[in-house]
Write a protein that holds these residues in place. Structure first.
Motif, PDB file in Angstrom:
ATOM      1  N   ASP A 196       0.761  -1.124   0.097  1.00  0.00           N
ATOM      2  CA  ASP A 196      -0.109  -0.066  -0.132  1.00  0.00           C
ATOM      3  C   ASP A 196       0.948   1.445  -0.183  1.00  0.00           C
ATOM      4  O   ASP A 196       0.265   2.258  -0.031  1.00  0.00           O
ATOM      5  CB  ASP A 196      -0.881  -0.127   1.256  1.00  0.00           C
ATOM      6  CG  ASP A 196      -2.111  -0.924   1.301  1.00  0.00           C
ATOM      7  OD1 ASP A 196      -2.463  -1.228  -0.281  1.00  0.00           O
ATOM      8  OD2 ASP A 196      -2.575  -1.193   2.228  1.00  0.00           O
ATOM      9  N   VAL A 200       2.836   4.235  -1.345  1.00  0.00           N
ATOM     10  CA  VAL A 200       2.836   5.000  -2.763  1.00  0.00           C
ATOM     11  C   VAL A 200       3.812   6.080  -2.396  1.00  0.00           C
ATOM     12  O   VAL A 200       3.831   7.110  -1.599  1.00  0.00           O
ATOM     13  CB  VAL A 200       1.485   5.667  -3.009  1.00  0.00           C
ATOM     14  CG1 VAL A 200       1.708   6.571  -4.199  1.00  0.00           C
ATOM     15  CG2 VAL A 200       0.373   4.448  -3.231  1.00  0.00           C
ATOM     16  N   VAL A 259       3.756  11.555  -3.586  1.00  0.00           N
ATOM     17  CA  VAL A 259       3.024  12.271  -2.721  1.00  0.00           C
ATOM     18  C   VAL A 259       1.522  12.664  -3.413  1.00  0.00           C
ATOM     19  O   VAL A 259       0.361  12.601  -3.152  1.00  0.00           O
ATOM     20  CB  VAL A 259       3.323  13.382  -1.964  1.00  0.00           C
ATOM     21  CG1 VAL A 259       2.336  14.164  -1.033  1.00  0.00           C
ATOM     22  CG2 VAL A 259       4.669  13.149  -1.009  1.00  0.00           C
ATOM     23  N   ARG A 295      -0.838   9.755  -4.232  1.00  0.00           N
ATOM     24  CA  ARG A 295      -1.441   8.914  -2.976  1.00  0.00           C
ATOM     25  C   ARG A 295      -2.930   9.264  -2.879  1.00  0.00           C
ATOM     26  O   ARG A 295      -3.528  10.398  -2.848  1.00  0.00           O
ATOM     27  CB  ARG A 295      -0.901   9.667  -1.604  1.00  0.00           C
ATOM     28  CG  ARG A 295       0.082   8.458  -0.982  1.00  0.00           C
ATOM     29  CD  ARG A 295       0.738   8.963   0.257  1.00  0.00           C
ATOM     30  NE  ARG A 295       2.177   8.953  -0.052  1.00  0.00           N
ATOM     31  CZ  ARG A 295       3.141   9.631   0.741  1.00  0.00           C
ATOM     32  NH1 ARG A 295       2.716  10.737   1.160  1.00  0.00           N
ATOM     33  NH2 ARG A 295       4.345   9.223   0.144  1.00  0.00           N
ATOM     34  N   ASP A 296      -3.484   8.434  -2.590  1.00  0.00           N
ATOM     35  CA  ASP A 296      -5.002   8.303  -2.281  1.00  0.00           C
ATOM     36  C   ASP A 296      -5.115   8.070  -0.785  1.00  0.00           C
ATOM     37  O   ASP A 296      -4.427   7.475  -0.112  1.00  0.00           O
ATOM     38  CB  ASP A 296      -5.906   7.066  -2.897  1.00  0.00           C
ATOM     39  CG  ASP A 296      -5.830   7.279  -4.547  1.00  0.00           C
ATOM     40  OD1 ASP A 296      -5.897   8.526  -4.978  1.00  0.00           O
ATOM     41  OD2 ASP A 296      -5.874   6.279  -5.310  1.00  0.00           O
ATOM     42  N   ASP A 345      -3.397   5.196   1.507  1.00  0.00           N
ATOM     43  CA  ASP A 345      -2.509   4.835   0.742  1.00  0.00           C
ATOM     44  C   ASP A 345      -1.318   4.854   1.907  1.00  0.00           C
ATOM     45  O   ASP A 345      -1.267   5.943   2.834  1.00  0.00           O
ATOM     46  CB  ASP A 345      -1.562   5.480  -0.410  1.00  0.00           C
ATOM     47  CG  ASP A 345      -2.565   5.010  -1.647  1.00  0.00           C
ATOM     48  OD1 ASP A 345      -3.035   3.944  -1.586  1.00  0.00           O
ATOM     49  OD2 ASP A 345      -2.784   5.864  -2.535  1.00  0.00           O
ATOM     50  N   THR A 351       2.318   6.215   3.919  1.00  0.00           N
ATOM     51  CA  THR A 351       3.270   7.329   3.634  1.00  0.00           C
ATOM     52  C   THR A 351       4.495   6.576   3.939  1.00  0.00           C
ATOM     53  O   THR A 351       4.514   5.548   4.439  1.00  0.00           O
ATOM     54  CB  THR A 351       3.029   8.349   4.414  1.00  0.00           C
ATOM     55  OG1 THR A 351       3.068   7.913   5.810  1.00  0.00           O
ATOM     56  CG2 THR A 351       1.416   8.886   4.111  1.00  0.00           C
TER      57      THR A 351
END
Length: 78
Positions: free
Chosen positions: A46, A48, A51, A54-55, A58, A60
């Motif tokens: 998950d 991503v 930045v 990103r949804d 997601d 960090t």
């Protein structure tokens, strides 16, 4: 590899790349070890890096780092 990421010797992108490379090469792993690794799998899956792409939900870089630390802690308890 996880320790290198945690101490900042490799970045999140390199960690992700190395994780997938090693994960796809795994053979003969016990159910107990797989259960621990599987937790990290979902975090890395998950993640991503971009930045702007990103949804919500997601992972960090901070969350990836926390997942890596949790994985390392779990491995030390095995």
């Amino acid at each position: 590899m996880t320790e290198l990421f945690i101490v900042g010797q490799i970045d999140a992108l390199e960690f992700e790349s190395k994780f997938w490379s090693e994960f796809h090469g795994l053979r003969d792993i016990s159910d107990k070890d797989f259960a621990v690794l599987n937790e990290l799998f979902y975090v890395v899956e998950d993640f991503v890096v971009d930045v702007t792409a990103r949804d919500p939900g997601d992972v960090t870089e901070v969350e990836l780092l926390a997942g890596a630390q949790a994985f390392l802690n779990a491995c030390r308890r095995l």
